[in-house]
Enzyme design. Structure first.
Site, PDB file in Angstrom:
ATOM      1  N   LYS A  90       0.857  -1.188   0.000  1.00 16.16           N
ATOM      2  CA  LYS A  90       0.000   0.000   0.000  1.00 16.16           C
ATOM      3  C   LYS A  90       0.887   1.230   0.000  1.00 16.16           C
ATOM      4  CE  LYS A  90      -3.875   2.235   0.302  1.00 16.16           C
ATOM      5  NZ  LYS A  90      -3.449   2.949  -0.951  1.00 16.16           N
ATOM      6  N   LYS A 126       5.399   1.777  -3.109  1.00 16.15           N
ATOM      7  CA  LYS A 126       5.350   3.126  -3.689  1.00 16.15           C
ATOM      8  C   LYS A 126       5.631   3.000  -5.178  1.00 16.15           C
ATOM      9  CE  LYS A 126       4.817   7.440  -2.355  1.00 16.15           C
ATOM     10  NZ  LYS A 126       4.138   7.996  -1.162  1.00 16.15           N
ATOM     11  N   GLY A 165      -2.661   8.302  -4.321  1.00 17.70           N
ATOM     12  CA  GLY A 165      -2.002   9.502  -4.836  1.00 17.70           C
ATOM     13  C   GLY A 165      -0.756   9.882  -4.053  1.00 17.70           C
ATOM     14  N   ASP A 166      -0.008  10.788  -4.622  1.00 17.26           N
ATOM     15  CA  ASP A 166       1.138  11.439  -3.973  1.00 17.26           C
ATOM     16  C   ASP A 166       1.381  12.690  -4.823  1.00 17.26           C
ATOM     17  OD1 ASP A 166       3.372  10.776  -1.785  1.00 17.26           O
ATOM     18  OD2 ASP A 166       4.431  11.636  -3.473  1.00 17.26           O
ATOM     19  N   THR A 209      -4.451  13.669   5.150  1.00 14.15           N
ATOM     20  CA  THR A 209      -3.033  13.833   5.467  1.00 14.15           C
ATOM     21  C   THR A 209      -2.817  15.146   6.218  1.00 14.15           C
ATOM     22  OG1 THR A 209      -2.563  12.633   3.438  1.00 14.15           O
ATOM     23  CG2 THR A 209      -0.705  13.702   4.526  1.00 14.15           C
ATOM     24  N   ASN A 240      -2.246  19.160  -2.092  1.00  9.18           N
ATOM     25  CA  ASN A 240      -3.273  18.498  -1.293  1.00  9.18           C
ATOM     26  C   ASN A 240      -2.980  18.579   0.208  1.00  9.18           C
ATOM     27  OD1 ASN A 240      -3.732  15.601   0.153  1.00  9.18           O
ATOM     28  ND2 ASN A 240      -5.539  16.242  -0.993  1.00  9.18           N
ATOM     29  N   SER A 379      -6.793   5.936   3.729  1.00 12.57           N
ATOM     30  CA  SER A 379      -6.848   5.014   2.590  1.00 12.57           C
ATOM     31  C   SER A 379      -7.238   3.620   3.086  1.00 12.57           C
ATOM     32  CB  SER A 379      -5.487   4.921   1.896  1.00 12.57           C
ATOM     33  OG  SER A 379      -5.286   6.001   1.019  1.00 12.57           O
TER      34      SER A 379
HETATM   35  P1  NDP Z   1       0.696  17.819  -4.531  1.00  9.35           P
HETATM   36  O1  NDP Z   1       1.185  17.411  -5.867  1.00  9.35           O
HETATM   37  O2  NDP Z   1      -0.743  18.025  -4.302  1.00  9.35           O
HETATM   38  O3  NDP Z   1       1.447  19.146  -4.055  1.00  9.35           O
HETATM   39  C1  NDP Z   1       2.831  19.184  -3.976  1.00  9.35           C
HETATM   40  C2  NDP Z   1       3.244  20.556  -3.502  1.00  9.35           C
HETATM   41  O4  NDP Z   1       4.631  20.539  -3.180  1.00  9.35           O
HETATM   42  C3  NDP Z   1       3.076  21.619  -4.566  1.00  9.35           C
HETATM   43  O5  NDP Z   1       2.870  22.857  -3.969  1.00  9.35           O
HETATM   44  C4  NDP Z   1       4.431  21.551  -5.270  1.00  9.35           C
HETATM   45  O6  NDP Z   1       4.789  22.722  -5.965  1.00  9.35           O
HETATM   46  C5  NDP Z   1       5.353  21.351  -4.102  1.00  9.35           C
HETATM   47  N1  NDP Z   1       6.558  20.647  -4.569  1.00  9.35           N
HETATM   48  C6  NDP Z   1       6.591  19.438  -5.169  1.00  9.35           C
HETATM   49  N2  NDP Z   1       7.847  19.134  -5.506  1.00  9.35           N
HETATM   50  C7  NDP Z   1       8.603  20.162  -5.100  1.00  9.35           C
HETATM   51  C8  NDP Z   1       9.980  20.429  -5.151  1.00  9.35           C
HETATM   52  N3  NDP Z   1      10.834  19.569  -5.705  1.00  9.35           N
HETATM   53  N4  NDP Z   1      10.426  21.598  -4.605  1.00  9.35           N
HETATM   54  C9  NDP Z   1       9.553  22.469  -4.047  1.00  9.35           C
HETATM   55  N5  NDP Z   1       8.232  22.274  -3.975  1.00  9.35           N
HETATM   56  C10 NDP Z   1       7.765  21.137  -4.484  1.00  9.35           C
HETATM   57  O7  NDP Z   1       1.285  16.702  -3.535  1.00  9.35           O
HETATM   58  P2  NDP Z   1       0.843  16.369  -2.035  1.00  9.35           P
HETATM   59  O8  NDP Z   1       0.360  17.581  -1.330  1.00  9.35           O
HETATM   60  O9  NDP Z   1      -0.013  15.168  -2.083  1.00  9.35           O
HETATM   61  O10 NDP Z   1       2.241  15.888  -1.414  1.00  9.35           O
HETATM   62  C11 NDP Z   1       3.090  16.770  -0.703  1.00  9.35           C
HETATM   63  C12 NDP Z   1       4.018  15.944   0.192  1.00  9.35           C
HETATM   64  O11 NDP Z   1       3.237  15.187   1.118  1.00  9.35           O
HETATM   65  C13 NDP Z   1       4.898  14.923  -0.526  1.00  9.35           C
HETATM   66  O12 NDP Z   1       6.119  14.816   0.168  1.00  9.35           O
HETATM   67  C14 NDP Z   1       4.120  13.635  -0.374  1.00  9.35           C
HETATM   68  O13 NDP Z   1       4.967  12.508  -0.477  1.00  9.35           O
HETATM   69  C15 NDP Z   1       3.586  13.812   1.039  1.00  9.35           C
HETATM   70  N6  NDP Z   1       2.437  13.004   1.414  1.00  9.35           N
HETATM   71  C16 NDP Z   1       1.288  13.023   0.681  1.00  9.35           C
HETATM   72  C17 NDP Z   1       0.205  12.265   1.071  1.00  9.35           C
HETATM   73  C18 NDP Z   1      -1.090  12.326   0.346  1.00  9.35           C
HETATM   74  O14 NDP Z   1      -2.033  11.677   0.828  1.00  9.35           O
HETATM   75  N7  NDP Z   1      -1.222  13.024  -0.741  1.00  9.35           N
HETATM   76  C19 NDP Z   1       0.276  11.392   2.253  1.00  9.35           C
HETATM   77  C20 NDP Z   1       1.500  11.511   3.005  1.00  9.35           C
HETATM   78  C21 NDP Z   1       2.533  12.279   2.569  1.00  9.35           C
HETATM   79  P3  NDP Z   1       4.758  22.731  -7.568  1.00  9.35           P
HETATM   80  O15 NDP Z   1       3.327  22.923  -7.931  1.00  9.35           O
HETATM   81  O16 NDP Z   1       5.644  23.854  -7.946  1.00  9.35           O
HETATM   82  O17 NDP Z   1       5.308  21.403  -8.018  1.00  9.35           O
HETATM   83  O1  2IT Z   2       3.036   8.979   1.473  1.00  6.06           O
HETATM   84  C1  2IT Z   2       1.882   8.545   1.677  1.00  6.06           C
HETATM   85  O2  2IT Z   2       1.570   8.027   2.748  1.00  6.06           O
HETATM   86  C2  2IT Z   2       0.896   8.702   0.612  1.00  6.06           C
HETATM   87  N1  2IT Z   2       1.197   9.299  -0.421  1.00  6.06           N
HETATM   88  C3  2IT Z   2      -0.485   8.126   0.764  1.00  6.06           C
HETATM   89  C4  2IT Z   2      -0.476   6.664   0.445  1.00  6.06           C
HETATM   90  C5  2IT Z   2      -1.823   5.997   0.410  1.00  6.06           C
HETATM   91  O3  2IT Z   2      -1.837   4.809   0.052  1.00  6.06           O
HETATM   92  O4  2IT Z   2      -2.839   6.607   0.736  1.00  6.06           O
END
Ligand code: NDP
Ligand code: 2IT
Length: 452
Positions: A90, A126, A165-166, A209, A240, A379
Site C-alpha cells: 500500500k 510506492k 495519490g502522492d 493527510t 493536497n 486510505s
Molecule cells: P501535490 O502534488 O498536491 O502538491 C505538492 C506541492 O509541493 C506543490 O505545492 C508543489 O509545488 C510542491 N513541490 C513538489 N515538488 C517540489 C519540489 N521539488 N520543490 C519544491 N516544492 C515542491 O502533492 P501532495 O500535497 O499530495 O504531497 C506533498 C508531500 O506530502 C509529498 O512529500 C508527499 O509525499 C507527502 N504526502 C502526501 C500524502 C497524500 O495523501 N497526498 C500522504 C503523506 C505524505 P509545484 O506545484 O511547484 O510542483
Molecule cells: O506517502 C503517503 O503516505 C501517501 N502518499 C499516501 C499513500 C496511500 O496509500 O494513501
C-alpha cells in the site's frame, strides 16, 4: 549504531550507492532502532535488517503516450512492492520529473513503517513515473494515466497492491487510472484509494493527510499542556497536504502565514484565512496556477521568488512540499527564530543535519512517518468501506482518523520512553519512538512467516 546496523548499512551503501535519498532513509531508521535490536537477538539471527532493506519486488516499465499534436513521448514507470508482512502493498504513486528508483525506494521503505504505525493491515509500496503533469492538457494526462495503468494493472489488485495519490497524482489522475483498470480487468474493486466520492471514495480522504498532521501536532503540544490556539505557523507547499493542513490550522485557532510551490513562497502576516484558502484551492486545483498570484490578489502579502519559507519567524513549522526541503542551516534558523514544533506533512522533508538540530534543541518534532500517516490510514479506511460495500459519514471517518493519530502519537511516545535513552524528563524523541514502534510489528510478522 551497533555492529549489526553498521555492517548492514555498509552493505546497503555498497549496493545502492547511486540512491542518496534511499540511503538517507535507511540511515535514519537504523540510527534509532539499535536499542530494540540489542534487546532482541532474534532480529539479527533472522537477518531482518538485511531482508527489510531489499524490496520484495520492483517493477520498471515503459510508458509511451502521444501528446495533443500526435508527438510520441516515453516515460519510465515504477512500482516498488516493498514489504507485505502485515498486509497488501500500500502506498502512493508520484508523477514528477524528479522520480527515479532511489526516490521511490526511500518512499517505499518509509511507507513500511508508517503503515505499520497506522494499526491497519497494510504492507509498504510506492510507485510513479518521471512524467511532469505541469502544463499538460486533460487529454494528455488521461492518455498518460491510461498507458501507465495498462502495464501496472497486471501487478496490482485489491488484495495484492493498492496504490493511491502522492505528488502530481490527485483525484483526476486516480479517476483516469481507475477507469483504465476497470476496462482492462472487467472488475469494480477497491484497487486504488483516493477515489472520488461517487464511485467508491471515502469522505475525508482528501483532507486526511493535512488534518492528521495537525492532529499529531495537537497531541505533541498536549504533552506540554499547550495547544494550537494563536500559534503562528509556517507551511510549505500548496498542494493536497498543505491545503487541508491550513484549513485545520484555521479551524483550531492557529495562524498559518506562508505557503509555497517550487518557484517560491508567499508570506501573509495577517494569516491565510479560510476565505483566502478557498481562493488558493481554486487557483491550484481548478486553474492549476502558481502561488505567486496570491500576492497580486491579496495586497498585504508578499511573494519571495526562488526562496523557501523557513526564515519567517514562527511558533510551529509544517513542511508539506517534498523531501529535503529543510537542511541543517534552515532548521537552525527556525529554532533561532523561536520555532517550538515541527510536524512533517511531506515525506522526509528534513535532512539528517536538520533532524539533529531539532533533537539537540529538544523541540517537539513529529517525523513524517508518524505525523503524515493519517493519509494512508484513511486510505485503509477507504479499503474497509469498499470491502464492506458501504460508506461511513464524514464525522465517522474524521473521528476514526482522530483516534488513529492519537494512537500513533501514544505508540511513538511510549516506545521512545521505553527504548530511546535521550527521551527523558520533558523531551521525547519521536523519531526513535516511531521507527521502533513501526519496525517491531513488521519484523515480528516477518519472523512469524518464515524465510520468504
Ligand atoms: P501535490 O502534488 O498536491 O502538491 C505538492 C506541492 O509541493 C506543490 O505545492 C508543489 O509545488 C510542491 N513541490 C513538489 N515538488 C517540489 C519540489 N521539488 N520543490 C519544491 N516544492 C515542491 O502533492 P501532495 O500535497 O499530495 O504531497 C506533498 C508531500 O506530502 C509529498 O512529500 C508527499 O509525499 C507527502 N504526502 C502526501 C500524502 C497524500 O495523501 N497526498 C500522504 C503523506 C505524505 P509545484 O506545484 O511547484 O510542483
Ligand atoms: O506517502 C503517503 O503516505 C501517501 N502518499 C499516501 C499513500 C496511500 O496509500 O494513501
Amino acid at each position: 549504531m551497533s555492529d549489526y546496523t553498521t555492517r548492514v548499512l555498509e552493505q546497503v551503501r555498497a549496493k545502492n550507492a547511486a540512491e542518496p535519498e534511499f540511503l538517507q532513509a535507511v540511515q535514519e531508521v537504523f540510527s534509532t532502532i539499535t536499542p530494540v535490536l540489542a534487546a532482541n537477538k532474534k532480529y539479527e539471527d533472522n537477518c531482518i535488517l538485511e531482508r527489510i532493506v531489499e524490496p520484495e519486488r520492483t517493477i520498471i516499465f515503459r510508458v509511451p503516450w502521444a501528446d495533443d499534436n500526435g508527438k510520441i513521448h516515453v516515460n519510465r514507470g515504477y512500482r516498488v512492492e516493498y514489504n507485505s508482512a502485515i498486509g497488501p502493498y500500500k502506498g502512493g504513486l508520484r508523477f514528477h520529473p524528479s522520480v527515479n528508483l532511489g526516490i521511490l525506494k526511500f518512499l517505499g521503505f518509509e511507507q513500511i513503517f508508517k503503515n505499520s504505525l497506522t494499526t491497519l493491515p497494510m504492507g509498504g509500496g510506492k510507485g510513479g513515473a518521471d512524467f511532469d503533469p505541469k502544463g499538460k492538457s486533460n487529454g494528455e494526462v488521461m492518455r498518460f494515466c491510461q498507458s501507465f495503468m495498462t502495464e501496472l494493472q497486471r501487478h496490482i489488485g485489491p488484495d495484492t497492491d493498492v496504490p493511491a495519490g502522492d505528488i502530481g497524482v490527485g483525484a483526476r489522475e486516480i479517476g483516469y487510472m481507475f477507469g483504465q483498470y476497470k476496462r482492462l480487468r472487467n472488475e469494480f474493486t477497491g484497487v486504488l484509494t483516493g477515489k472520488s466520492l461517487n464511485w467508491g471514495g471515502s469522505l475525508i480522504r482528501p483532507e486526511a493527510t493535512g488534518f492528521g498532521t495537525v492532529y499529531f501536532a495537537q497531541n505533541m503540544l498536549a504533552t506540554k499542556g499547550d495547544d494550537l490556539q494563536g500559534k503562528v505557523c509556517v507551511v510549505s507547499g500548496s498542494g493536497n497536504v498543505a491545503q487541508y493542513l491550513v484549513k485545520k490550522l484555521n479551524e483550531l485557532g492557529a495562524k498559518p502565514v506562508t505557503m509555497s510551490d517550487s518557484n517560491g513562497y508567499i508570506f501573509d502576516p495577517e494569516g491565510i484565512s479560510l476565505e483566502k484558502l478557498e481562493w488558493i484551492m481554486e487557483l491550484k486545483n481548478e486553474r492549476r496556477g502558481r502561488i505567486k498570484e496570491y500576492a497580486d490578489a491579496f495586497p498585504g502579502a508578499q511573494y519571495f521568488e526562488g526562496q523557501r519559507p523557513w526564515n519567517v519567524p514562527c511558533d510551529c513549522a509544517f513542511p508539506c512540499a517534498t523531501q529535503n526541503e529543510i537542511n541543517g542551516a534552515e532548521a537552525a534558523t527556525l529554532i533561532k527564530n523561536g520555532c517550538k514544533l515541527v510536524a512533517e506533512g511531506a515525506n522526509m522533508p528534513t535532512d539528517l543535519d536538520g533532524i539533529n538540530a531539532y533533537l539537540q534543541a529538544k523541540i517537539l518534532y513529529g517525523p513524517a512517518k508518524a505525523a503524515n500517516a493519517g493519509g494512508v490510514a484513511t486510505s485503509g479506511l477507504e479499503m474497509s468501506q469498499n470491502s464492506m460495500r458501504l460508506k461511513w459519514s464524514a464525522e465517522e471517518v474524521d473521528e476514526k482518523l482522530f483516534g488513529i493519530m492519537k494512537n500513533i502519537h501514544e505508540n511513538a511516545y511510549n516506545h521512545a520512553r521505553e527504548y530511546s535513552p535521550d527521551s527523558a524528563g520533558d523531551f521525547t524523541n519521536y523519531v526513535a519512538g516511531a521507527n521502533i514502534a513501526g519496525f517491531v510489528k513488521v519484523a515480528d510478522s516477518m519472523i512469524d512467516q518464515g524465510l520468504v
